[in-house]
Design a protein around this motif. Structure first.
Motif: not given
Ligand code: CP
Length: 305
Positions: A254-272
């Motif tokens: 239900d959110s309109k928030a922008l999504i940020m991550h500074d990278m490198p990403i661990h996919r499916d851990y901190e972010i799906s």
């Protein structure tokens, strides 16, 4: 002489100006093509990097200057006193960016250096990252003041720098950080942020993201430790504790928030995985903007702007 270790010696106006300059440089890079002609940047890395290394090196090239990559392990930094090596280095280059494991060593560097030293991320702060982050938010939202950013993850170097810079620019920042990453502790920074009334802590993730303009996350475990067998037990514990705090489509439905991550990403851990390229994700923009904002940092510290 000015360094960029964190924002303790910067004013809110300094932060706003550098963000504005980074946006101006991105719009018209040709105007700045020869700004650092014949200038050299030494880039010292004690830890791995993709974005910080690439963005500073490309920034120097595009500004007409030159960057030299120095791997800690293949230079005499590994063997000698850091102060002596920096005394020498600062007689041959015009600026130094360093990614070191310990802020204490970066402080030694900045005290010994005869040229500006830029913190390319240490255990306490990541100032270059958050200049790029706020630049990206400003591009997408048109302003910073009064926006609410929610940082979800481990309270680490990025979290410290975000708290510092958001409270300086009148953004509200709420952190959802079940784990305080010990080396990142900076009581003075947090105390100052609390006094602004713009910084809150909570463990109520759903409540925090409900009215957020931006939701930001970062890796729970440093990249170089992720595959280290000695760190496995702590890594497993962290993942178990942090999994309920993953940023995913269900949380943000239900959110309109922008999504940020500074990278490198661990996919499916901190972010799906599905959120990384979701319409509201600005993750690749914020990574790209490291280039434009590094240029603004270099021009400021070398007194070209
Ligand atoms: N965000 C960031 O600093 O990326 P690197 O670790 O790849 O430099």
């Amino acid at each position: 002489m000015e360094h960029l270790i964190n924002f303790k010696d910067w004013t809110p106006r300094d932060v706003e100006s550098i963000i504005a300059k980074a946006i101006e440089i991105k719009r018209d890079p040709a105007k700045f093509r020869d700004s650092l002609l014949e200038k050299s940047l030494a880039m010292i890395f004690q830890k791995t990097s993709t974005r910080t290394r690439v963005s500073f090196e490309v920034a120097m090239t595009q500004l007409g200057g030159h960057a030299i990559y120095l791997d800690w392990l293949t230079t005499q930094f590994k063997l000698a006193d850091i102060r002596d090596e920096i005394k020498y280095l600062s007689r041959n280059v015009d600026c130094i960016v360093a990614r070191l494991k310990r802020n204490a060593d970066l402080m030694k560097m900045s005290h010994a250096s005869e040229v500006p030293v830029i913190n390319g991320c240490d255990d306490k702060y990541h100032p270059c990252q958050v200049i790029s982050d706020l630049m990206t938010i400003k591009e997408h939202k048109g302003q910073l003041q009064k926006l609410k950013i929610v940082y979800v993850g481990v309270h680490n170097n990025v979290c410290n720098s975000l708290i510092e810079v958001c409270t300086m620019t009148c953004m509200q920042i709420t952190t959802v950080t079940p784990i305080i990453h010990e080396p990142a502790q900076d009581a003075e920074l947090l105390e100052k942020a609390k006094e602004t009334g713009l910084y809150n802590l909570t463990l109520d993730l759903k409540g925090a993201v409900k009215d957020a303009d931006v939701v930001y996350t970062d890796s729970w475990v440093d990249m170089e430790l992720f595959f280290d067998p000695k760190f496995k037990e702590e890594k497993d514990e962290r993942i178990k504790l942090m999994m309920p705090y993953q940023i995913n489509a269900e949380l943000l439905k239900d959110s309109k928030a922008l999504i940020m991550h500074d990278m490198p990403i661990h996919r499916d851990y901190e972010i799906s995985g599905e959120l990384i390229e979701a319409p509201l994700s600005i993750i690749y923009d914020q990574a790209e903007n490291r280039l434009h904002s590094e240029k603004a940092i270099l021009l400021k510290l070398l007194h070209r702007e």
